[in-house]
Enzyme design. Structure first.
Site, short mmCIF file in Angstrom:
data_model
loop_
_atom_site.label_atom_id
_atom_site.label_comp_id
_atom_site.label_asym_id
_atom_site.label_seq_id
_atom_site.Cartn_x
_atom_site.Cartn_y
_atom_site.Cartn_z
N GLU A 180 0.81 -1.22 0.00
CA GLU A 180 0.00 0.00 0.00
C GLU A 180 0.85 1.27 0.00
O GLU A 180 0.40 2.31 -0.48
CB GLU A 180 -0.93 0.01 1.22
CG GLU A 180 -1.99 -1.08 1.23
CD GLU A 180 -3.09 -0.83 0.22
OE1 GLU A 180 -3.32 0.33 -0.15
OE2 GLU A 180 -3.72 -1.81 -0.20
N GLU A 216 -1.49 9.81 0.30
CA GLU A 216 -1.80 9.46 -1.08
C GLU A 216 -1.21 10.52 -2.02
O GLU A 216 -1.27 11.71 -1.73
CB GLU A 216 -3.31 9.39 -1.24
CG GLU A 216 -3.78 8.98 -2.61
CD GLU A 216 -5.29 8.86 -2.68
OE1 GLU A 216 -5.78 8.50 -3.76
OE2 GLU A 216 -5.97 9.15 -1.69
N ASN A 266 -14.65 6.19 7.13
CA ASN A 266 -13.58 5.40 7.73
C ASN A 266 -12.80 6.21 8.76
O ASN A 266 -12.40 5.67 9.80
CB ASN A 266 -12.65 4.87 6.65
CG ASN A 266 -13.22 3.63 5.99
OD1 ASN A 266 -13.76 2.75 6.64
ND2 ASN A 266 -13.10 3.56 4.68
#
Length: 375
Positions: free
Chosen positions: A232, A241, A276
């Site tokens: 990831e 990100e 989340n």
């Protein structure tokens, strides 16, 4: 390996987290654990403010509430600590209702049946962990005498500290199965943000991680988690990100107080979406909905969010990653839980990269990777 935006957080809604309980109860998945005691001992289990764990009204009815209560020496407070990890009173077992895994699931009395809902193991700070849920026996809301107990994310608070007969406090715990030298070997080019100490600190909140099922399974779970993390984050290089232009603000009652574009991927498993951040924050006791940048500025919190998903997220699968590795489903089921679009031919190259990482890390830890590696 290229860092990519994966979909595991896209498909998981707060209301859909932790769905394995009924499945585990029906199938009776066996979990080998480091149990509370090696031989049966009987006596009181005491907790916060010296209150005793108590079978309400000394009833043996199914689902009778287990509470904290003023210690009185009655049979309703005489618990036998069995070598199989169960805690028994009046011939019945301390049981997580419905084998639930969610915070607030009640703990009650049930016929002993050798299921994961009835296994308890010691952790640091005196906690008693139900390894199926990865959560701790909890004196609800620091309540007084007469309060029914529940399971809740392990916090190390006094309301989760218990003293058991024959063993004193359950505090003790062991060291992480991955040494710092092995961690450095796995991530030679990692970002300095991702510290080994931050990971070890986060483990205090999830004491069932890599402590369930014996040495081989424990090392396999650690390798599986770190392999997915490696994939990831490009080898623990990326904290945020790369493309932060995505709108990860779903329509929820609490909205997106940090801004519409504030909920991009962060941390070891690149948690994204407002729901989340909200759910993870609730679980670990941090306001991540208002302060999502905590995941990219506090290493322990970053690792906690990854462990939160490891213990709760199923994606489009049927088991969490923790349950996959401790229940025999294998590494492939963790890929399905984290990014199921790689499965069934969706992106074989990305899936295989995770498998390669896992096989490399199990080799470093000196254990077999086991079976069921792909999805």
């Amino acid at each position: 390996m290229r860092p990519t935006k994966h979909s595991f957080t896209h498909a998981v809604r707060r209301r859909a987290v932790a769905v394995l309980g009924a499945l585990a109860l029906l199938t009776g998945i066996g979990v080998g654990t480091a149990t509370v005691a090696q031989a049966a001992s009987t006596g009181a289990i005491t907790g916060y403010q010296g209150l005793c764990l108590d079978d309400r009204s000394a009833s043996t009815a199914l689902f009778n509430p287990i509470q904290v209560y003023t210690c009185n020496g009655t049979n309703a407070q005489q618990w036998t600590v069995q070598s199989n990890g169960t805690l028994q009173v009046l011939g019945m077992c301390l049981d997580v209702s419905g084998a639930g895994t969610a915070n607030g699931t009640l703990v009650d009395l049930y016929t002993c049946n050798n299921t994961v809902a009835q296994v308890w193991q010691p952790g640091g700070n005196g906690v008693l962990i139900n390894p199926n849920s990865g959560k701790c026996l909890d004196d609800t809301g620091w309540g007084g005498s007469g309060t029914q107990v529940q399971i809740w994310a392990c916090s190390g608070g006094a309301n989760q500290s218990w003293t058991v007969p024959g063993g004193g406090s359950t505090a003790g715990g062991g060291s992480f199965v991955v040494s710092e030298a092995q961690f450095d070997q796995m991530f030679p080019s990692r970002n300095s943000f991702y510290t080994y100490s931050g990971l070890v600190a986060a483990l205090n909140s999830y004491p069932a991680f890599a402590t369930t099922g014996g040495t081989t399974v424990e090392k396999q779970e650690a390798a599986a988690f770190l392999a997915n993390v490696d994939h990831e984050t490009g080898g623990l290089v990326y904290v945020n990100e790369i493309d932060q232009s995505g709108d990860y603000c779903a329509s929820e009652s609490y909205g997106c107080p940090a801004g519409t574009y504030a909920y991009y991927g962060r941390g070891p498993l690149q948690i994204s979406w407002n729901f989340n951040y909200e759910a993870a924050g609730q679980a670990i006791g941090q306001d991540l909905l208002d302060n999502p940048n905590l995941v990219s500025t506090n290493a322990a919190i970053a690792w906690e969010t990854a462990l939160w998903y490891w213990f709760t997220g199923t994606g489009n699968g049927s088991v969490t990653s923790h349950q996959a590795m401790t229940g025999g489903s294998g590494f492939g089921a963790t890929i399905r839980a984290i990014n199921d679009i790689e499965c069934n031919g969706g992106n074989t190259a990305e899936m295989q990269d995770r498998v390669n990482d896992y096989e490399s890390f199990t080799s470093i830890l000196g254990v077999s990777p086991g079976g069921n590696l792909t999805c």
